[in-house]
Design a protein around this motif. Structure first.
Motif, PDB file in Angstrom:
ATOM      1  N   LEU A 186       0.829  -1.208   0.000  1.00  0.00           N
ATOM      2  CA  LEU A 186       0.000   0.000   0.000  1.00  0.00           C
ATOM      3  C   LEU A 186       0.863   1.258   0.000  1.00  0.00           C
ATOM      4  CD1 LEU A 186      -2.873  -0.952   2.492  1.00  0.00           C
ATOM      5  CD2 LEU A 186      -3.044  -0.621   0.010  1.00  0.00           C
ATOM      6  N   PHE A 187       1.933   1.233   0.774  1.00  0.00           N
ATOM      7  CA  PHE A 187       2.837   2.388   0.811  1.00  0.00           C
ATOM      8  C   PHE A 187       3.482   2.607  -0.552  1.00  0.00           C
ATOM      9  CE2 PHE A 187       7.080   4.210   1.432  1.00  0.00           C
ATOM     10  CZ  PHE A 187       6.746   5.387   2.097  1.00  0.00           C
ATOM     11  N   ALA A 188       3.909   1.497  -1.197  1.00  0.00           N
ATOM     12  CA  ALA A 188       4.540   1.607  -2.514  1.00  0.00           C
ATOM     13  C   ALA A 188       3.561   2.165  -3.545  1.00  0.00           C
ATOM     14  CB  ALA A 188       5.066   0.243  -2.962  1.00  0.00           C
ATOM     15  N   VAL A 189       2.294   1.711  -3.478  1.00  0.00           N
ATOM     16  CA  VAL A 189       1.278   2.211  -4.406  1.00  0.00           C
ATOM     17  C   VAL A 189       1.042   3.702  -4.181  1.00  0.00           C
ATOM     18  CG1 VAL A 189      -1.168   2.087  -5.039  1.00  0.00           C
ATOM     19  CG2 VAL A 189       0.153  -0.014  -4.725  1.00  0.00           C
ATOM     20  N   THR A 193       1.824   6.713  -6.821  1.00  0.00           N
ATOM     21  CA  THR A 193       0.738   7.616  -7.230  1.00  0.00           C
ATOM     22  C   THR A 193       1.150   9.073  -7.041  1.00  0.00           C
ATOM     23  OG1 THR A 193      -0.918   5.953  -6.618  1.00  0.00           O
ATOM     24  CG2 THR A 193      -1.680   8.231  -6.859  1.00  0.00           C
ATOM     25  N   MET A 194       1.759   9.378  -5.905  1.00  0.00           N
ATOM     26  CA  MET A 194       2.209  10.746  -5.660  1.00  0.00           C
ATOM     27  C   MET A 194       3.263  11.169  -6.673  1.00  0.00           C
ATOM     28  SD  MET A 194       0.469  12.006  -3.208  1.00  0.00           S
ATOM     29  CE  MET A 194       1.452  13.449  -2.847  1.00  0.00           C
ATOM     30  N   ALA A 195       4.170  10.259  -7.017  1.00  0.00           N
ATOM     31  CA  ALA A 195       5.208  10.581  -7.996  1.00  0.00           C
ATOM     32  C   ALA A 195       4.590  10.871  -9.371  1.00  0.00           C
ATOM     33  CB  ALA A 195       6.209   9.432  -8.096  1.00  0.00           C
ATOM     34  N   VAL A 241      10.677   5.256  -7.296  1.00  0.00           N
ATOM     35  CA  VAL A 241       9.474   4.686  -6.659  1.00  0.00           C
ATOM     36  C   VAL A 241       9.134   3.323  -7.237  1.00  0.00           C
ATOM     37  CG1 VAL A 241       8.528   6.932  -6.062  1.00  0.00           C
ATOM     38  CG2 VAL A 241       7.933   5.911  -8.267  1.00  0.00           C
ATOM     39  N   GLY A 242      10.096   2.727  -7.959  1.00  0.00           N
ATOM     40  CA  GLY A 242       9.908   1.369  -8.451  1.00  0.00           C
ATOM     41  C   GLY A 242       9.161   1.244  -9.753  1.00  0.00           C
ATOM     42  N   LEU A 243       8.954   2.352 -10.464  1.00  0.00           N
ATOM     43  CA  LEU A 243       8.270   2.301 -11.754  1.00  0.00           C
ATOM     44  C   LEU A 243       9.294   2.324 -12.884  1.00  0.00           C
ATOM     45  CD1 LEU A 243       5.298   4.770 -11.107  1.00  0.00           C
ATOM     46  CD2 LEU A 243       5.296   2.291 -10.945  1.00  0.00           C
TER      47      LEU A 243
END
Length: 581
Positions: A186-189, A193-195, A241-243
């Motif tokens: 959830l934190f990663a999502v 999203t914020m990024a 952010v892992g994207l």
């Protein structure tokens, strides 16, 4: 590698690359095969000058990132929305169905379920770095099969994000509890999203204003610096952010696609993109373990060909089901038959988490590389299949599928180099005649005023061949140069003449002698505006003095004919203040 080793490696690499590219281009295989061949020669399998192919490939993948940015510049949001069926329909079905089918095959030959799942999904992805340049070089990105291929590749670029996220989840069991894992997800999502929201806001409202500020101050070096900072900054933001970095630059490009600066932005980024993509293809060649290939050449080739055949069959039938037609389905399926660079990324993550052993990883890299090498040949087969399967023309009308093969962009348009008073007048005349045009100017306020009126005017230096290319000069009917100073006109003529010798170019000149110089530099015709205004004023004076209008026109035409030859014969006119020395 120290500086001496770097210079030695670079010298050998460039020498071999030039020879390889020259040879492969001469026999019709293109530059990509030449780059890969150069990588094989300098890699550990042949000359063993360097064994850093994997590290070089990781760095050179920035070329794919820049490639996606330039594609985003051409992909306005409304155009992407119009492709939603291709991206989230055809693309999603290709990844899921092909990935699961390949995972089933890997599971059947003894791979654990988690390794088989990652292996199948990784092999299902195709090569953006190979396919899009091939489509771009042929001008087929906007054709039906080009749009379908791009839609599939775009979804694959999106899919790499969740695929990388599930690698640690399906690897060896974590010591964290399920609730802790859920909180981390959830934190990663939320972080991602914020990024994304920050990127959208910055690209939509901040960057265009900063670019406008720099153009008003005519600071072109800072303009270029801001463009590159924005591109790599968006890539870093997504990666942090892992994207996917490519996803970040694609979004940035798409959000800047409506900007009046997009052609100049593309011209700035394109040299970096070309250099890094060339390094990427060289790194693919360096990563190929030829010794592993010679240990079992028949087995490696058989697996690669079976993989390509399986991917082609699956995508062909999916495309048919979704109504793409036989010709388009065949071209897309064959063109995307290879595996791609994101397979390296996904398998690298799987190897790091213990899902793949060293031998399996090296074999997978070799198979992916081999299928990528075959892409230019797949492109030729794709063209052949498209021609064979295209319905015959019936009467004077084309079939629906053949009509759709015509790119939707305007052709035979006019390019205006400069949109001042002369360019604006010509633009209004073209609009009145319903002839499409695209104009470039270096005055940001002038560009902004024109765009507020809905005109197709952009900020850009037409003396840059890349700006000309992005303006569709290859499809233009003619070009008009309205610059006031001779240096700018000669620079534009040189850029056009280097690549587009057959294009008709009309130039504005101040004096007769200047017009002669422009014609020598490649202009089809150069019009000295002071001379033309003198002749027009002379016609009015003749009519006012009592000459019939036809007689005034005849006299004006007499002085205008044959390159103003009658005026050239008069020394006092030729060397007068109107015509220079």
């Amino acid at each position: 590698m120290d500086i001496h080793g770097f210079v030695y490696f670079t010298t050998i690499l460039l020498g071999i690359a030039v020879l390889a590219i020259s040879f492969t281009s001469h026999i019709g295989f293109g530059a990509i095969i030449g780059f890969i061949a150069a990588g094989i020669f300098v890699g550990p399998s042949v000359l063993s000058i360097s064994s850093e192919g994997s590290e070089l490939r990781e760095f050179a993948e920035l070329g794919v990132v820049l490639l996606l940015f330039t594609i985003g510049l051409e992909m306005q949001p409304r155009k992407l929305w119009s492709m939603r069926r291709l991206v989230f329909g055809l693309g999603a079905m290709q990844v899921v169905i092909t990935g699961l089918a390949l995972a089933g095959v890997l599971g059947a030959v003894g791979s654990p379920w988690n390794a088989a799942l990652i292996g199948g999904m990784g092999l299902a992805l195709s090569s953006t770095a190979f396919v899009l340049p091939i489509l771009g070089e042929k001008g087929e990105l906007q054709s039906p099969h080009g749009r379908a291929a791009f839609g599939v590749l775009l979804f694959q670029d999106l899919a790499i994000v969740p695929l990388l996220a599930i690698v640690p989840l399906i690897a060896s069991r974590s010591h964290t509890t399920s609730s802790e894992s859920g909180e981390e997800i959830l934190f990663a999502v939320g972080e991602a999203t914020m990024a994304l929201l920050f990127l959208v806001f910055t690209a939509r409202y901040i960057i265009p204003r900063l670019l406008g500020l720099l153009t008003r101050h005519r600071n072109r070096k800072a303009f270029a610096g801001l463009v590159m900072f924005s591109v790599f900054g968006s890539a870093y933001l997504m990666d942090s952010v892992g994207l996917s970095m490519a996803l970040g630059t694609f979004l940035l490009g798409m959000l800047l696609s409506a900007s009046e600066y997009r052609h100049q932005i593309e011209a700035i980024v394109d040299p970096f993109k070309g250099f890094l993509l060339a390094l990427f293809f060289i790194a693919v060649g360096m990563s190929m373990d030829i010794n592993l290939f010679f240990e079992d050449p028949v087995g490696i080739v058989a697996v690669a060909l079976l993989l390509i055949a399986g991917k082609i069959l699956v995508l062909f039938f999916i495309s048919l089901i979704l109504g793409q037609g036989r010709a388009v389905s065949a071209r897309v399926a064959i063109l995307l038959g290879q595996s791609g660079e994101f397979g390296f990324v996904l398998f690298g993550a799987a190897f790091a988490h213990g899902l793949m052993l060293d031998a399996g990883f090296n074999r997978a890299v070799l198979i992916i590389s081999l299928t990528m090498v075959l892409t230019p040949f797949l492109a030729r087969i794709s063209n052949w299949a498209g021609i064979k399967l295209t319905p015959e023309l019936v009467g004077p009308n084309l079939s629906k599928e053949h009509r759709e093969a015509v790119p939707p962009e305007e052709t035979n348009h006019v390019i205006l180099a400069g949109y001042g008073r002369v360019g604006t007048t010509i633009g209004r005349m073209l609009t009145e005649a319903k002839i499409p045009f695209i104009a470039f100017d270096l005055d940001p306020m002038r560009v902004q005023r024109a765009r507020e009126k809905g005109l197709n005017v952009f900020y850009g230096d037409v003396g840059d061949e890349l700006v000309l290319s992005s303006g569709g000069i290859g499809k233009a009917s003619c070009m008009v140069i309205t610059a006031q100073d001779s240096h700018s006109t000669e620079k534009i003529l040189e850029a056009v003449h280097n690549t587009y010798k057959d294009l008709r170019v009309f130039a504005r000149a101040r004096f007769l002698s200047e017009a002669d110089e422009f014609v020598k530099a490649g202009a089809t015709l150069a019009i000295p505006d002071t001379l033309e205004s003198s002749l027009r004023l002379g016609e009015i004076v003749l009519e006012a003095a009592g000459s019939p209008p036809d007689e005034a026109s005849r006299i004006s035409k007499f002085f205008r004919d044959n390159g103003y030859s009658a005026l050239r014969a008069n020394p006092s006119v030729k060397h007068g203040p109107f015509f220079g020395k």
